[in-house]
Design a protein around this motif. Structure first.
Motif, PDB file in Angstrom:
ATOM      1  N   UNK A 234       0.845  -1.201   0.000  1.00  0.00           N
ATOM      2  CA  UNK A 234       0.000   0.000   0.000  1.00  0.00           C
ATOM      3  C   UNK A 234       0.880   1.251   0.000  1.00  0.00           C
ATOM      4  N   UNK A 235       1.905   1.239   0.829  1.00  0.00           N
ATOM      5  CA  UNK A 235       2.753   2.429   0.947  1.00  0.00           C
ATOM      6  C   UNK A 235       3.640   2.618  -0.279  1.00  0.00           C
ATOM      7  N   UNK A 237       2.792   1.899  -3.252  1.00  0.00           N
ATOM      8  CA  UNK A 237       1.923   2.450  -4.296  1.00  0.00           C
ATOM      9  C   UNK A 237       1.639   3.934  -4.064  1.00  0.00           C
ATOM     10  N   UNK A 238       2.120   4.469  -2.943  1.00  0.00           N
ATOM     11  CA  UNK A 238       2.027   5.911  -2.714  1.00  0.00           C
ATOM     12  C   UNK A 238       3.384   6.599  -2.769  1.00  0.00           C
ATOM     13  N   UNK A 239       4.432   5.897  -2.329  1.00  0.00           N
ATOM     14  CA  UNK A 239       5.747   6.537  -2.153  1.00  0.00           C
ATOM     15  C   UNK A 239       6.827   5.980  -3.062  1.00  0.00           C
TER      16      UNK A 239
ATOM     17  N   UNK B  46       1.326   8.662 -10.656  1.00  0.00           N
ATOM     18  CA  UNK B  46      -0.111   8.923 -10.607  1.00  0.00           C
ATOM     19  C   UNK B  46      -0.418  10.334 -11.102  1.00  0.00           C
ATOM     20  N   UNK B  63       5.079  10.291  -8.320  1.00  0.00           N
ATOM     21  CA  UNK B  63       5.266   8.893  -7.922  1.00  0.00           C
ATOM     22  C   UNK B  63       5.548   8.778  -6.429  1.00  0.00           C
ATOM     23  N   UNK B  64       5.378   9.891  -5.718  1.00  0.00           N
ATOM     24  CA  UNK B  64       5.548   9.854  -4.267  1.00  0.00           C
ATOM     25  C   UNK B  64       6.985   9.946  -3.802  1.00  0.00           C
ATOM     26  N   UNK B  65       7.944   9.909  -4.746  1.00  0.00           N
ATOM     27  CA  UNK B  65       9.353   9.960  -4.347  1.00  0.00           C
ATOM     28  C   UNK B  65       9.770  11.369  -3.990  1.00  0.00           C
ATOM     29  N   UNK B 150      -1.879   8.261   1.549  1.00  0.00           N
ATOM     30  CA  UNK B 150      -0.492   8.719   1.389  1.00  0.00           C
ATOM     31  C   UNK B 150      -0.155   9.104  -0.046  1.00  0.00           C
ATOM     32  N   UNK B 151      -1.178   9.077  -0.928  1.00  0.00           N
ATOM     33  CA  UNK B 151      -0.970   9.643  -2.272  1.00  0.00           C
ATOM     34  C   UNK B 151      -1.066  11.172  -2.251  1.00  0.00           C
TER      35      UNK B 151
END
Lengths: 498, 498
Positions: A234-235, A237-239, B46, B63-65, B150-151
Motif C-alpha cells: 500500500x505504501x 503504491x504511494x511513495x 499517478x 510517484x511519491x518519491x 499517502x498519495x
C-alpha cells in the motif's frame, strides 16, 4: 509551497551550537581520541581479568563500548589487591595517570596508591559465584545468563555488529531513494494465510475472548504481524520505494538454530518493476553493500573498526569471518537458477545413484537441498526462481514463461551457504482480475482482504519486493551458529525469560 | 584478536563494484539529476491534476518519491485527452522528450502523439468515484481512506519527514558512541507496573487461555511491551550506551490527538551518569540536532530538501513550521524547573485570583498545566524535574536534595508547547538495597522481577535514561495536529482497519 518562498529571509534563526558533551567519555573514546599523555583521567567499567605481577598488577577493564579493554596498571599491587578484594565482574572507578604503554595497547592507565589524587573504588560488587570468568564459558551456556551474557567480549561485539549493520542498511536505502516506513505490528490480516499467528487482547478484556468481536479491544480479532508486506505494498503504491525493519512474530514450534518466534524482518517494496531480475539484482546489491562495509570496518587499522569483532577471536575465527564475507563478495554475480533447474541439478548430482531420493517436479525443496546447492554445488549465494504456483501465496503473478502444465510464479528465494533461505521475494500481482482469480483458487475470504484488493482498482502499478530475516544475515556475517545469539533476548516456544 | 593480525594480507578479496542500478529512475532522481535536454525518457506515476489549454494539455504526475510533481505537456491535447479519458488518480506511463521549462519547474516532459516513439498509456485505472481530487480533502477525511491517503502531497511528505528524522537519530546516536539494540517486544514483565497491557497467545492455544500457564505458548503469560526500559538497562550495563526505536503498546482507551495503542518509542540508557542534568542536557542536544537537520534540509534550495514539506503548503503553513523549529532552536538552553517550582508558578501566575484552582504540593500536573507552562509561560520546551516519589515508578532514586517531608525522585518530564509531555526520564536506582526498599514500598512482586533486580548485584553502575514518543516529536516538528497522521496505519481502541 513554491521554491521561491524558500529564500533565506524566511528561514531565519541562528544555528545552535550543541553544548559540549556532558557525558563522561567511554573507553572507546579514550582509545580513539587519547587524552594527553601524563594527564590524570578516570574511567568506569567492569573488571574482565586481574593478574598480579611482581612489581605491578594488571587489570583489564571493559565498559562494553569497545572490543578493546582499558589496561590498568596497579602499583604496589599486593597492598591494593588485598585491601580491595577485586574480583572479575565488579564495576570499578579508576582515576590515575594516562601513559604510553609497552604492551599491545598504545596506552594504559596507571593507578598508584601513594599518589593522593589517584582513586580506585568498587562501584558495584559481585557475588563469589559470578558466572562469567576469564576462562571462556560456551555460547550455549551463556543463553542461561540473559542479563549478563552481553558482558562477554563475543556477545558484546555481536550487538555492535548488529547496530553497525542497521546503520549501513539505512545508508544503502537512503542512497537508493527509499523511504523507511513503520507498517503496523497489530493487524487484522494474515499476510501469508498459512502461519500460526499470535492473537492479542487487552488484559482487561482477555476473559471476554470467547464473546462477540464488538467486545474486543479493537472491535475485532487482532493479531501480531507475520510479515508487513501487504501494508508495505500500500505504501509503495504511494511513495514508490519503501522499506522497513520491523519485528515480526510467528507462533511456530521450530526449535532450530535459525528460527525465532519474535524476529526482525527487513522488507522492501519497489514500484515500477516488471522483471524479477530487477528485484534479485537489487537484493544482491544490498547484501554486498552491507557486507563490504562490515569487511572494510572490521579490517580498518584505525578508528573503531575492530569493535565489530570480539577481542577473544583468534586466527581461526578471523579466517572463518573472512571466508564468509568473501563468499558474499564474489567477483561474479551470484548464480540464478529456476526451481525446475534446481530439481534437475539435485537429481543429477546430489542424488546421483540414489534413485529413491529422486525429487519430482512439484516437490518442496528441503533445507538440506538448499544448503547443498549453496554450500556444496555453487559455493555461493544462489537465487532460485519460479517455484510451482501451488507452493506460493496468492499475491505472486505467473512467471514470464508460464507453462500451464507446470504452472510457476515470478518469485525467488535467496539461498545462502550454511543457513539456507535468507530472502524470499517476488513480483506482486498488480492486475485486479488476476489477483481475484488466484485468491479464489486458494479459497481465500475476499471480504477480509477488500482493503488490499482495492489497491488494484485505484491506480495500480507493477511492483515487487522481498523480505529478509535480519537475524539470519547477522548470524551468517558474524559467523554465529544460532540466531538466538544475535538478538538480545530471544523468544521461542516455551521460552520468554523476563 | 590482536591488532597485528588485522593486516591487509589477511583481508584479501577485491572490492566488488556494485552493478548499475537496475531500477527505473524515480521522479525525484529525474529532478535531482536531470537527463540531457532533448533526450527521450519515460516516467511512471499517478496523475495529480489535468488542465487543458488551447495548444497544450498539462498533467502533473507524482510517484511519491518527491514533493515535486513531474510536469507533462501534451501536444494536440484535445485528441489525446478525449481518446484516453485521463483521470486524476490513474497511474500512467509517459515516454516523451525532456525539455527545459518556462514554468516553475526547470524541466518538463513533452508528449507529442505525432511522434511515433512517444507513448502515453494508462497502467492502472481508477473508478469515477476516486476520492482524492485536486481540491483538497481534509486530513480528517483522509483517515477514512487508509490505503490511498499517502498519495496526497501532505501525507506523503510526512512519511518522508519521518524517514528523514529516523536517519538523523541514527546519525546523532552513532556520533555519541551509542549502540542501537533491539529489546524484546514480547515480555513477561510490566515495566511501568501500571498501564493496561496487551496479552498475547498463539491462535491455536488461544482457547486454553483459562488453563494452566504451562499450556501457554511461552509457558507463561506473555505481554506486549509498554516500554523497553528494563531490558535496555540490562544492555546498558553491558554496552555502556544503548538506544532503541521500537514499537510499544498500551491498551488505553484514550482517544486524543496524542495517543496511540501502538506507537514507536525512542529510548536511551546511559551508563556512568550520576546527575540528572547530564540526561536532560543530552536529550536537549538530541532534539536540537534532529530539528536543526530538518530545518537545514527543508530550507536547502538544492537537492531534495523540499521533499520534507508538502508542495501544497503556502506561506501560512511554512511560517508555522518555521515558528515551531525556532521554538526548539532557541539561543539559550531550555529552562529547567522542579515540580515544586512548577506548582508555585502555576498558582502564582496561571491560577492568580482563582483560588479554587489552586494546586497542592503532591497534586498531579494536568496536561492543561503542562501546556500552559511551555506554550504561554516559558514559550519554550521546559524540563520539569524532581516529581513527588508517590507519582513515579519504583526504579527512580531519591532526588539529590531529598526532603523526607516532601519526598521526590531524580526524574524529569520534557514538556513541549502544544503537545505537553514529550519525554520522560530519570536516573535509575542502581543500589540493590534501595531498589528493593522502593519495590516493597510499592507492593511489587519481587519474584517476577528477580531478573531485573539481579543486575544490581552483578557489577551495578550508576545510569540514567529516557523515553520519547516518536510520533509526538514528528507531529510537533511537522505541525500535524494528530499523531494518527504521522504513522501510516494508526491503531487505537475499536480501530484496527486492515
Amino acid at each position: 509551497m513554491s521554491i521561491t518562498v524558500m529564500n533565506r529571509s524566511v528561514w531565519t534563526g541562528r544555528r545552535f551550537l550543541s553544548s559540549l558533551n556532558t557525558l563522561r567519555p567511554t573507553i572507546r573514546e579514550l582509545i580513539a581520541n587519547p587524552p594527553a599523555v601524563e594527564s590524570e583521567i578516570s574511567a568506569v567499567g567492569h573488571i574482565k581479568s586481574i593478574r598480579q605481577g611482581k612489581n605491578a598488577g594488571f587489570i583489564d577493564v571493559s565498559d562494553g563500548s569497545s572490543a578493546n579493554n582499558l589496561a590498568v596498571v596497579i602499583k604496589n599491587p599486593t597492598e591494593v589487591l588485598q585491601n580491595l578484594n577485586l574480583k572479575i565482574g565488579q564495576s570499578i572507578n579508576v582515576k590515575g595517570q594516562w601513559v604510553e604503554s609497552q604492551g599491545t595497547q598504545p596506552y594504559e592507565l596507571v593507578f598508584n596508591p601513594n599518589i593522593e589524587s589517584h582513586e580506585l573504588s568498587i562501584i558495584g560488587d559481585v557475588p563469589d559465584t559470578y558466572p562469567i570468568q576469564k576462562k571462556n564459558t560456551t555460547i550455549q551456556n551463556l543463553r542461561h545468563l540473559p542479563t549478563i551474557r552481553h558482558r562477554t567480549s563475543t556477545l558484546a561485539s555481536i550487538l555492535r555488529f548488529r547496530s553497525f549493520m542497521e546503520t549501513k542498511f539505512i545508508e544503502f536505502f537512503n542512497s537508493r531513494q527509499f523511504i523507511k516506513v513503520s507498517p503496523p505490528i497489530v493487524t487484522a490480516s494474515d499476510c501469508e494465510g498459512a502461519g500460526e499467528q499470535f492473537r492479542i487482547e487487552s488484559t482487561s478484556k482477555w476473559k471476554s475472548a470467547q464473546k462477540e468481536p464488538e467486545d474486543f479491544f479493537f472491535g475485532k480479532n487482532a493479531y501480531l504481524t507475520v510479515s508487513t508486506q501487504l501494508h508495505l505494498e500500500v505504501l509503495a503504491l504511494s511513495l514508490n520505494r519503501v522499506w522497513t525493519l520491523t519485528p515480526c512474530f510467528r507462533a511456530e514450534v521450530s526449535n532450530t538454530n535459525r528460527h525465532l518466534s519474535e524476529f526482525w524482518m527487513l522488507e522492501a517494496e519497489i514500484c515500477n518493476v516488471d522483471s524479477l531480475r530487477q528485484v534479485t539484482k537489487f537484493s544482491e546489491d544490498m547484501i554486498r553493500y552491507v557486507t563490504q562495509a562490515v569487511k572494510d570496518s572490521a579490517t580498518a587499522e584505525v578508528g573503531n573498526g575492530q569493535d565489530l569483532i570480539s577481542s577473544r577471536f583468534g586466527k581461526d575465527e578471523i579466517d572463518k569471518l573472512n571466508q564468509r564475507w568473501d563468499s558474499v563478495l564474489t567477483e561474479n554475480e551470484w548464480p540464478t537458477i529456476s526451481y525446475s533447474e534446481a530439481i534437475e541439478i539435485i537429481n543429477r548430482v546430489m542424488n546421483k545413484g540414489r534413485s529413491k531420493n529422486r525429487l519430482q517436479w512439484g516437490d518442496s525443496l528441503q533445507t538440506v537441498h538448499e544448503k547443498w546447492l549453496a554450500s556444496e554445488h555453487f559455493k555461493s549465494p544462489v537465487f532460485i526462481t519460479d517455484y510451482p504456483a501451488s507452493q506460493k501465496p496468492f499475491y505472486m503473478p505467473e512467471s514470464q514463461d508460464f507453462n500451464p502444465d507446470k504452472p510457476t510464479v515470478a518469485c525467488f528465494d535467496l539461498i545462502f551457504p550454511e543457513i539456507g533461505e535468507l530472502i524470499g521475494g517476488s513480483l506482486r500481482e498488480h492486475s485486479y482480475d488476476k489477483l481475484i482469480h488466484r485468491m479464489k483458487d486458494q479459497g481465500m475470504n475476499l471480504e477480509d482482504m477488500e482493503w488490499f484488493i482495492s489497491t488494484r482498482l485505484n491506480g495500480s502499478i507493477p511492483h515487487g519486493g522481498f523480505g529478509m530475516g535480519f537475524e539470519r544475515l547477522i548470524s551468517y556475517l558474524s559467523a554465529m551458529e544460532n540466531v538466538k545469539d544475535v538478538i538480545p533476548f530471544p523468544r521461542v516456544s516455551q521460552s520468554c525469560y523476563c
